[in-house]
Design a protein around this motif. Structure first.
Motif, PDB file in Angstrom:
ATOM      1  N   LYS A  83       0.830  -1.205   0.000  1.00 32.46           N
ATOM      2  CA  LYS A  83       0.000   0.000   0.000  1.00 32.46           C
ATOM      3  C   LYS A  83       0.870   1.262   0.000  1.00 32.46           C
ATOM      4  O   LYS A  83       0.525   2.256  -0.646  1.00 32.46           O
ATOM      5  CB  LYS A  83      -0.945  -0.016   1.199  1.00 32.46           C
ATOM      6  N   LEU A  84       1.979   1.242   0.711  1.00 29.15           N
ATOM      7  CA  LEU A  84       2.888   2.380   0.718  1.00 29.15           C
ATOM      8  C   LEU A  84       3.439   2.631  -0.685  1.00 29.15           C
ATOM      9  O   LEU A  84       3.480   3.779  -1.152  1.00 29.15           O
ATOM     10  CB  LEU A  84       4.030   2.151   1.711  1.00 29.15           C
ATOM     11  N   GLY A 111       3.599   5.792  -5.580  1.00 33.11           N
ATOM     12  CA  GLY A 111       3.483   5.794  -7.034  1.00 33.11           C
ATOM     13  C   GLY A 111       2.296   6.596  -7.530  1.00 33.11           C
ATOM     14  O   GLY A 111       1.919   6.505  -8.693  1.00 33.11           O
ATOM     15  N   SER A 112       1.669   7.349  -6.642  1.00 33.75           N
ATOM     16  CA  SER A 112       0.524   8.221  -6.958  1.00 33.75           C
ATOM     17  C   SER A 112      -0.711   7.461  -7.401  1.00 33.75           C
ATOM     18  O   SER A 112      -1.581   8.028  -8.058  1.00 33.75           O
ATOM     19  CB  SER A 112       0.910   9.258  -8.016  1.00 33.75           C
ATOM     20  N   ASP A 113      -0.810   6.198  -7.036  1.00 38.25           N
ATOM     21  CA  ASP A 113      -2.013   5.420  -7.311  1.00 38.25           C
ATOM     22  C   ASP A 113      -2.886   5.484  -6.060  1.00 38.25           C
ATOM     23  O   ASP A 113      -2.639   4.789  -5.082  1.00 38.25           O
ATOM     24  CB  ASP A 113      -1.648   3.966  -7.645  1.00 38.25           C
ATOM     25  N   LEU A 114      -3.886   6.340  -6.102  1.00 39.20           N
ATOM     26  CA  LEU A 114      -4.722   6.568  -4.928  1.00 39.20           C
ATOM     27  C   LEU A 114      -6.030   5.798  -4.971  1.00 39.20           C
ATOM     28  O   LEU A 114      -6.877   5.973  -4.090  1.00 39.20           O
ATOM     29  CB  LEU A 114      -5.002   8.066  -4.767  1.00 39.20           C
ATOM     30  N   ALA A 115      -6.200   4.948  -5.972  1.00 42.32           N
ATOM     31  CA  ALA A 115      -7.410   4.142  -6.053  1.00 42.32           C
ATOM     32  C   ALA A 115      -7.391   3.118  -4.926  1.00 42.32           C
ATOM     33  O   ALA A 115      -6.469   2.329  -4.796  1.00 42.32           O
ATOM     34  CB  ALA A 115      -7.483   3.448  -7.412  1.00 42.32           C
ATOM     35  N   PHE A 116      -8.401   3.177  -4.087  1.00 45.74           N
ATOM     36  CA  PHE A 116      -8.465   2.299  -2.928  1.00 45.74           C
ATOM     37  C   PHE A 116      -9.911   2.249  -2.475  1.00 45.74           C
ATOM     38  O   PHE A 116     -10.686   3.172  -2.710  1.00 45.74           O
ATOM     39  CB  PHE A 116      -7.569   2.858  -1.806  1.00 45.74           C
ATOM     40  N   GLY A 117     -10.287   1.197  -1.820  1.00 50.70           N
ATOM     41  CA  GLY A 117     -11.645   1.082  -1.304  1.00 50.70           C
ATOM     42  C   GLY A 117     -11.936   2.154  -0.264  1.00 50.70           C
ATOM     43  O   GLY A 117     -11.033   2.701   0.364  1.00 50.70           O
ATOM     44  N   ASP A 118     -13.190   2.444  -0.092  1.00 50.74           N
ATOM     45  CA  ASP A 118     -13.627   3.426   0.899  1.00 50.74           C
ATOM     46  C   ASP A 118     -14.688   2.775   1.786  1.00 50.74           C
ATOM     47  O   ASP A 118     -15.858   3.148   1.746  1.00 50.74           O
ATOM     48  CB  ASP A 118     -14.168   4.666   0.170  1.00 50.74           C
ATOM     49  N   PRO A 119     -14.275   1.807   2.622  1.00 50.47           N
ATOM     50  CA  PRO A 119     -15.257   0.996   3.341  1.00 50.47           C
ATOM     51  C   PRO A 119     -16.052   1.731   4.408  1.00 50.47           C
ATOM     52  O   PRO A 119     -17.162   1.319   4.729  1.00 50.47           O
ATOM     53  CB  PRO A 119     -14.411  -0.118   3.964  1.00 50.47           C
ATOM     54  N   ILE A 120     -15.514   2.816   4.953  1.00 51.19           N
ATOM     55  CA  ILE A 120     -16.264   3.507   6.014  1.00 51.19           C
ATOM     56  C   ILE A 120     -16.561   4.965   5.664  1.00 51.19           C
ATOM     57  O   ILE A 120     -16.883   5.762   6.536  1.00 51.19           O
ATOM     58  CB  ILE A 120     -15.558   3.387   7.385  1.00 51.19           C
ATOM     59  N   GLY A 121     -16.470   5.305   4.389  1.00 51.64           N
ATOM     60  CA  GLY A 121     -16.907   6.604   3.902  1.00 51.64           C
ATOM     61  C   GLY A 121     -16.000   7.784   4.202  1.00 51.64           C
ATOM     62  O   GLY A 121     -16.478   8.914   4.318  1.00 51.64           O
ATOM     63  N   LEU A 122     -14.704   7.568   4.294  1.00 52.81           N
ATOM     64  CA  LEU A 122     -13.764   8.658   4.559  1.00 52.81           C
ATOM     65  C   LEU A 122     -13.081   9.169   3.299  1.00 52.81           C
ATOM     66  O   LEU A 122     -12.316  10.128   3.366  1.00 52.81           O
ATOM     67  CB  LEU A 122     -12.693   8.192   5.560  1.00 52.81           C
ATOM     68  N   GLY A 123     -13.332   8.531   2.194  1.00 53.97           N
ATOM     69  CA  GLY A 123     -12.664   8.873   0.940  1.00 53.97           C
ATOM     70  C   GLY A 123     -11.542   7.882   0.666  1.00 53.97           C
ATOM     71  O   GLY A 123     -10.964   7.311   1.593  1.00 53.97           O
ATOM     72  N   GLU A 124     -11.255   7.696  -0.614  1.00 51.54           N
ATOM     73  CA  GLU A 124     -10.257   6.692  -1.003  1.00 51.54           C
ATOM     74  C   GLU A 124      -8.865   7.018  -0.487  1.00 51.54           C
ATOM     75  O   GLU A 124      -8.189   6.160   0.063  1.00 51.54           O
ATOM     76  CB  GLU A 124     -10.229   6.541  -2.534  1.00 51.54           C
ATOM     77  N   GLU A 125      -8.410   8.254  -0.666  1.00 48.04           N
ATOM     78  CA  GLU A 125      -7.053   8.612  -0.253  1.00 48.04           C
ATOM     79  C   GLU A 125      -6.907   8.539   1.271  1.00 48.04           C
ATOM     80  O   GLU A 125      -5.915   8.009   1.777  1.00 48.04           O
ATOM     81  CB  GLU A 125      -6.663  10.001  -0.742  1.00 48.04           C
ATOM     82  N   THR A 126      -7.882   9.037   1.992  1.00 51.51           N
ATOM     83  CA  THR A 126      -7.831   8.970   3.457  1.00 51.51           C
ATOM     84  C   THR A 126      -7.828   7.529   3.932  1.00 51.51           C
ATOM     85  O   THR A 126      -7.053   7.163   4.830  1.00 51.51           O
ATOM     86  CB  THR A 126      -9.023   9.739   4.066  1.00 51.51           C
ATOM     87  N   SER A 127      -8.656   6.701   3.325  1.00 50.97           N
ATOM     88  CA  SER A 127      -8.697   5.279   3.697  1.00 50.97           C
ATOM     89  C   SER A 127      -7.355   4.609   3.424  1.00 50.97           C
ATOM     90  O   SER A 127      -6.878   3.813   4.238  1.00 50.97           O
ATOM     91  CB  SER A 127      -9.809   4.553   2.929  1.00 50.97           C
ATOM     92  N   LEU A 128      -6.755   4.938   2.279  1.00 49.87           N
ATOM     93  CA  LEU A 128      -5.440   4.380   1.941  1.00 49.87           C
ATOM     94  C   LEU A 128      -4.389   4.834   2.945  1.00 49.87           C
ATOM     95  O   LEU A 128      -3.586   4.023   3.433  1.00 49.87           O
ATOM     96  CB  LEU A 128      -5.039   4.775   0.521  1.00 49.87           C
TER      97      LEU A 128
END
Length: 139
Positions: A38-39, A44-61
């Motif tokens: 994940k790091l 690598g500027s790939d911020l696509a990530f799940g947002d399981p609790i609604g905080l946004g993809e980047e914050t969740s990552l």
């Protein structure tokens, strides 16, 4: 209270070794299998990530990186052990009940094993062979 939370519990020699092996083993496995990946994704500027609790993809990552990489690293050294276990336990409970909540046991098994390991370490403390022992022991 802060001192009491981080002060290692008195354990037998075998239990201290067991806790040491569990701390190092589970920390290294989490970093190698999840946190480092994940790091690298984030760097690598790939911020696509799940947002399981609604905080946004980047914050969740970023929160996943904090728990799975940084907290795991601190866990390996036994530094602020019980505090760093809280984000790790929370992350695994989100993975277990939210991300894989409707999945078969095979998909739930890994986060469940991590969560049980982290809970065990939270209850036992970091053991004698930890930075917490050096910092928070009775003088």
């Amino acid at each position: 209270m802060f001192q009491k939370l981080f002060k290692p519990t008195i354990l037998s020699i075998n239990a201290n070794l067991g806790v040491l092996f569990l701390r190092i083993g589970i920390g290294l496995i989490m970093i190698a299998g999840h946190g480092y990946q994940k790091l690298q994704k984030y760097l690598g500027s790939d911020l696509a990530f799940g947002d399981p609790i609604g905080l946004g993809e980047e914050t969740s990552l970023l929160l996943a990186i904090f728990a799975e990489f940084i907290c795991s690293l601190l866990l390996i050294f036994g530094f602020l052990t019980r505090a760093v276990l809280i984000p790790l336990i929370f992350t695994m409970l989100v993975a277990l009940f939210v991300v894989h909540g409707n999945a078969a046991l095979g998909k739930q098994e890994l986060p469940l094993l991590y969560a049980l390991s982290y809970l065990t370490l939270f209850l036992t403390g970091p053991g004698k062979y930890s930075l917490d022992q050096v910092i928070f022991r009775d003088k």
